[in-house]
Motif scaffolding. Structure first.
Motif, PDB file in Angstrom:
ATOM      1  N   GLY A   9      78.272  24.538   0.072  1.00  0.00           N
ATOM      2  CA  GLY A   9      78.631  24.041   0.987  1.00  0.00           C
ATOM      3  C   GLY A   9      80.573  23.203   1.068  1.00  0.00           C
ATOM      4  O   GLY A   9      80.985  23.513   1.970  1.00  0.00           O
ATOM      5  N   GLN A  10      80.478  22.804  -0.176  1.00  0.00           N
ATOM      6  CA  GLN A  10      81.814  21.800   0.077  1.00  0.00           C
ATOM      7  C   GLN A  10      83.050  23.076  -0.082  1.00  0.00           C
ATOM      8  O   GLN A  10      84.001  22.620   0.666  1.00  0.00           O
ATOM      9  CB  GLN A  10      81.854  20.519  -1.412  1.00  0.00           C
ATOM     10  N   ARG A  11      82.593  23.776  -1.429  1.00  0.00           N
ATOM     11  CA  ARG A  11      83.483  24.475  -1.694  1.00  0.00           C
ATOM     12  C   ARG A  11      84.216  25.530  -0.616  1.00  0.00           C
ATOM     13  O   ARG A  11      84.962  25.750  -0.401  1.00  0.00           O
ATOM     14  CB  ARG A  11      83.119  25.287  -3.081  1.00  0.00           C
ATOM     15  N   ILE A  12      82.995  25.630  -0.165  1.00  0.00           N
ATOM     16  CA  ILE A  12      82.891  26.318   1.429  1.00  0.00           C
ATOM     17  C   ILE A  12      84.200  25.798   2.336  1.00  0.00           C
ATOM     18  O   ILE A  12      85.075  26.436   2.942  1.00  0.00           O
ATOM     19  CB  ILE A  12      81.659  27.578   1.802  1.00  0.00           C
ATOM     20  N   TRP A  13      83.259  25.016   2.815  1.00  0.00           N
ATOM     21  CA  TRP A  13      83.968  24.096   4.193  1.00  0.00           C
ATOM     22  C   TRP A  13      84.867  23.535   3.849  1.00  0.00           C
ATOM     23  O   TRP A  13      85.708  23.166   5.628  1.00  0.00           O
ATOM     24  CB  TRP A  13      82.630  23.892   4.700  1.00  0.00           C
ATOM     25  N   ASP A  43      86.751  21.979   0.667  1.00  0.00           N
ATOM     26  CA  ASP A  43      87.670  21.968  -0.227  1.00  0.00           C
ATOM     27  C   ASP A  43      88.413  23.283  -0.189  1.00  0.00           C
ATOM     28  O   ASP A  43      89.718  23.069  -0.104  1.00  0.00           O
ATOM     29  CB  ASP A  43      87.110  22.241  -1.513  1.00  0.00           C
ATOM     30  N   GLY A  44      88.057  24.918  -0.237  1.00  0.00           N
ATOM     31  CA  GLY A  44      88.714  25.722   0.068  1.00  0.00           C
ATOM     32  C   GLY A  44      88.910  26.430  -0.779  1.00  0.00           C
ATOM     33  O   GLY A  44      88.802  26.482  -1.853  1.00  0.00           O
ATOM     34  N   ARG A  48      94.499  33.082   0.131  1.00  0.00           N
ATOM     35  CA  ARG A  48      94.076  32.785   1.519  1.00  0.00           C
ATOM     36  C   ARG A  48      93.773  33.475   3.121  1.00  0.00           C
ATOM     37  O   ARG A  48      93.321  32.874   3.873  1.00  0.00           O
ATOM     38  CB  ARG A  48      95.524  32.322   2.047  1.00  0.00           C
ATOM     39  N   GLN A  49      94.812  34.768   3.039  1.00  0.00           N
ATOM     40  CA  GLN A  49      94.423  35.621   3.944  1.00  0.00           C
ATOM     41  C   GLN A  49      92.124  36.105   3.904  1.00  0.00           C
ATOM     42  O   GLN A  49      91.424  36.048   5.196  1.00  0.00           O
ATOM     43  CB  GLN A  49      94.539  36.869   3.376  1.00  0.00           C
ATOM     44  N   GLN A  73      90.271  33.900   3.225  1.00  0.00           N
ATOM     45  CA  GLN A  73      89.383  32.228   3.291  1.00  0.00           C
ATOM     46  C   GLN A  73      89.593  32.926   4.832  1.00  0.00           C
ATOM     47  O   GLN A  73      88.686  32.865   6.106  1.00  0.00           O
ATOM     48  CB  GLN A  73      90.123  31.281   3.100  1.00  0.00           C
ATOM     49  N   GLU A  74      90.591  32.753   5.319  1.00  0.00           N
ATOM     50  CA  GLU A  74      90.590  32.861   7.161  1.00  0.00           C
ATOM     51  C   GLU A  74      89.367  34.298   7.193  1.00  0.00           C
ATOM     52  O   GLU A  74      89.466  33.978   8.852  1.00  0.00           O
ATOM     53  CB  GLU A  74      92.385  33.345   7.386  1.00  0.00           C
ATOM     54  N   THR A  75      89.828  35.201   6.730  1.00  0.00           N
ATOM     55  CA  THR A  75      88.982  36.402   7.324  1.00  0.00           C
ATOM     56  C   THR A  75      87.284  35.975   7.190  1.00  0.00           C
ATOM     57  O   THR A  75      86.668  36.170   8.307  1.00  0.00           O
ATOM     58  CB  THR A  75      88.980  37.492   6.405  1.00  0.00           C
ATOM     59  N   PHE A  76      87.113  35.328   6.571  1.00  0.00           N
ATOM     60  CA  PHE A  76      85.746  34.403   5.628  1.00  0.00           C
ATOM     61  C   PHE A  76      85.708  33.660   6.739  1.00  0.00           C
ATOM     62  O   PHE A  76      84.356  33.724   8.078  1.00  0.00           O
ATOM     63  CB  PHE A  76      85.755  33.420   4.648  1.00  0.00           C
TER      64      PHE A  76
END
Length: 273
Positions: free
Chosen positions: A86-90, A92-93, A240-241, A243-246
């Motif tokens: 969850g840290q990595r996903i929401w 840290d990115g 980056r793109q 992650q925006e989609t996810f």
């Protein structure tokens, strides 16, 4: 999605618990509910049952009998894994824009006969975001804490760890290209964005399955991403793109998936061990 990657049942089980159990407190879920949800993304009943058993044996899940039914809940170890995810996903990115110039260097020297230990160490270092600078010298961006990994493998006496900064004469971009497979990593982000940028499959009426596959696929990518400093990566780095989609689809499906899960899942309070 015909071109979607095949996700391992354990990854899907962890994604399931991360989506619908972790933040709900001490709950356990009926095995039939887990089988139902994973069946929606193509995982068969026998595969789910054997995966649940293996995860219990590995200390990732706890069994709890309620009458004639078997329920499964998270162990503290599994909760830590999911919290890290969850840290990595929401938070840290996938894009590291705050690198402070520090590198973690790990050197090791193992006896020639220790092939299994060498393989295990390299595998765990790769998982922890390290790349091989030389055969016995590995490097990761930032101040990586690998004490637990080294101790768990029993290699404390054979490993040395340093934190340092590169000299101005070092071409960091070239070092990164030599130590990590950027082409493969970029391709995974591009493929993810291509699959999901138009949204879930047309006509999809199952937000639980959509979100399970979405999170499972995303975790599969970012767990192999060392989060290298973006200023030293190729221009227009595709993370980056992607992650925006996810995050867009995750936000669009969150309410409906959680509502549907509350109707589908049979749960019970997790008793103290």
């Amino acid at each position: 999605m015909a071109d979607a990657p095949q996700l391992r049942p354990q990854s899907l089980v962890l994604a399931f618990f991360g989506n619908h159990v972790l933040d709900e407190g001490d709950l356990c879920v009926y095995s039939g509910s887990i089988i139902d949800v994973l069946g929606r993304v193509g995982t068969g009943e026998q595969a789910v049952r054997s995966t649940l058993t293996r995860m219990v044996n590995r200390g990732l899940l706890r069994r709890q009998r309620e009458g004639r039914k078997m329920f499964f809940g998270l162990t503290p170890q599994a909760a830590r894994i999911l919290e890290d995810g969850g840290q990595r996903i929401w938070r840290d990115g996938a894009v590291n824009e705050n690198w402070d110039g520090t590198w973690t260097l790990l050197g090791f020297s193992l006896p020639e006969s220790w092939q299994r230990q060498r393989h295990d160490l390299r595998s765990r270092l790769t998982w922890s975001g390290f790349g091989a600078l030389y055969s016995g010298l590995w490097i990761a961006p930032g101040r990586a804490d690998v004490r637990g990994v080294v101790s768990e493998l029993g290699l404390d006496a054979h490993v040395k760890v340093f934190h340092a900064q590169a000299d101005e004469a070092t071409d960091i971009g070239e070092m990164i290209r030599e130590s990590w497979d950027l082409e493969s990593l970029a391709a995974r982000y591009v493929a993810f964005d291509k699959r999901w940028s138009a949204g879930p499959d047309a006509g999809s009426r199952d937000p639980v399955a959509t979100r399970l596959r979405l999170v499972g696929e995303w975790l599969r990518i970012i767990r192999t991403d060392p989060r290298l400093p973006v200023q030293h990566l190729p221009a227009e780095w595709p993370a980056r793109q992607a992650q925006e989609t996810f995050r867009r689809i995750a936000e669009e499906t969150a309410a409906s998936a959680n509502g549907m899960a509350r109707e589908l899942l049979e749960t019970a309070p997790l008793r103290s061990a």
